[in-house]
Design a protein around this motif. Structure first.
Motif, PDB file in Angstrom:
ATOM      1  N   ALA A   1       0.829  -1.207   0.000  1.00  0.00           N
ATOM      2  CA  ALA A   1       0.000   0.000   0.000  1.00  0.00           C
ATOM      3  C   ALA A   1       0.859   1.251   0.000  1.00  0.00           C
ATOM      4  O   ALA A   1       0.626   2.197  -0.768  1.00  0.00           O
ATOM      5  CB  ALA A   1      -0.935  -0.007   1.207  1.00  0.00           C
TER       6      ALA A   1
ATOM      7  N   LEU B   1      -6.638   4.035  -2.331  1.00  0.00           N
ATOM      8  CA  LEU B   1      -6.187   2.657  -2.197  1.00  0.00           C
ATOM      9  C   LEU B   1      -7.369   1.717  -1.977  1.00  0.00           C
ATOM     10  O   LEU B   1      -8.284   2.018  -1.209  1.00  0.00           O
ATOM     11  CB  LEU B   1      -5.217   2.545  -1.016  1.00  0.00           C
TER      12      LEU B   1
ATOM     13  N   ARG C   1      -5.564   2.020   7.119  1.00  0.00           N
ATOM     14  CA  ARG C   1      -5.843   3.443   7.314  1.00  0.00           C
ATOM     15  C   ARG C   1      -4.673   4.154   7.989  1.00  0.00           C
ATOM     16  O   ARG C   1      -4.317   5.283   7.627  1.00  0.00           O
ATOM     17  CB  ARG C   1      -7.116   3.572   8.169  1.00  0.00           C
TER      18      ARG C   1
ATOM     19  N   ILE D   1      -9.288   5.326   1.403  1.00  0.00           N
ATOM     20  CA  ILE D   1      -9.266   3.878   1.218  1.00  0.00           C
ATOM     21  C   ILE D   1     -10.688   3.370   0.986  1.00  0.00           C
ATOM     22  O   ILE D   1     -11.667   3.950   1.451  1.00  0.00           O
ATOM     23  CB  ILE D   1      -8.613   3.136   2.395  1.00  0.00           C
TER      24      ILE D   1
END
Length: 301
Positions: free
Chosen positions: A177, A188, A203, A210
């Motif tokens: 990520a 993401l 997060r 996200i």
């Protein structure tokens, strides 16, 4: 009447602002343009366009058999029918970096507000099936860089999806990520998270919006919108839900027709003609026709 009244570039700017508003954005998956109109009417914030749904609509499994032209065509049909922003599944970008660049510009031309590119090998598999394989970090990063560099509208959202959680675990997903965000991803999509704590970990690892994928019969529990919002998720999709509901109803109707010889028992569950016409805005088309063709036919001489 006809198409969206909001230009694509305005939808993209609105989508960006909404993702940073602090309010979770709910995006059910549209399986056709009419269902996108229903999603808008019911008050949702956006429309998702699932690659699995496009494949299923064509009679294919979700294993990378659809083409860019097929995905872009369906994306354009849906995007032009709603004033809501649209997020589309662009699979692996339909190839390597140059193909990814072409994919981004083609989907931009289709009026899409955002798209996600994943790090599976090509051809891909459904994100909630076992046996997935992901590309190495260098390949994944090159795809996202190519996507970010190719867009012409800076507000077109480039989202990176990573499937590495189901292959190498959560720590690998966190590392991937970070790499994808550093490569230029605006948002993401961590696929197949096991629980809320895993969403919370993602997060904490990145500073971009996200997404949570709440697909039925998958790896993730079906968390509520409020549960996801409480751990910092910015966007939730329900990608195949409407197709599953519609196909379930279709199957029950056909079974009734076989068993009973009539659909009388199913009429109460059907959308009425009046409701369909309302959703289609039939009256506006009629008004338009009347204004154009309302003339008296002269008598024959």
């Amino acid at each position: 009447m006809l198409y969206s009244t909001i230009p694509a570039h305005e939808k993209r700017a609105a989508f960006r602002a909404a993702l940073n508003s602090g309010t979770i954005q709910r995006m059910p998956g549209a399986f056709n343009p009419l269902s996108a109109r229903l999603i808008e009417e019911k008050g949702f914030e956006g429309v998702y366009i699932s690659g699995a749904v496009i494949a299923a609509d064509l009679g294919f499994p979700d294993i990378g058999l659809t083409t860019l032209s097929e995905v872009a065509g369906r994306g354009a049909q849906i995007a032009r029918m709603t004033n809501l922003p649209t997020l589309i599944d662009a699979d692996t970008g339909f190839g390597e970096p140059m193909n990814v660049a072409r994919t981004v510009q083609t989907l931009e031309d289709a009026g899409i507000s955002g798209l996600h590119i994943e790090d599976q090998v090509n051809p891909k598999r459904c994100g909630h099936l076992d046996g997935k394989a992901v590309v190495d970090a260098d390949t994944a990063v090159k795809r996202i860089r190519a996507a970010a560099d190719a867009r012409r509208d800076p507000n077109l959202l480039i989202m990176a999806r990573t499937d590495i959680r189901g292959v190498d675990g959560l720590d690998a997903a966190i590392d991937r990520a970070k790499q994808l965000v550093d490569a230029g991803a605006d948002a993401l999509f961590p696929e197949a998270m096991a629980d809320l704590c895993e969403f919370e970990a993602i997060r904490a690892a990145v500073d971009v919006p996200i997404l949570a994928n709440m697909t039925e019969f998958g790896k993730s529990e079906l968390f509520s919108v409020s549960q996801l919002e409480s751990v910092g998720v910015n966007l939730v999709i329900f990608p195949v839900s409407l197709l599953r509901i519609a196909m379930g109803a279709a199957e029950r109707g056909l079974d009734a027709l076989v068993e009973e010889g009539s659909l009388q028992s199913q009429v109460s569950t059907m959308q009425t003609r009046a409701r369909l016409y309302e959703l289609l805005d039939y009256s506006a088309y009629n008004t338009f026709d009347t204004s154009i063709f309302d003339f008296a036919v002269p008598e024959a001489r």
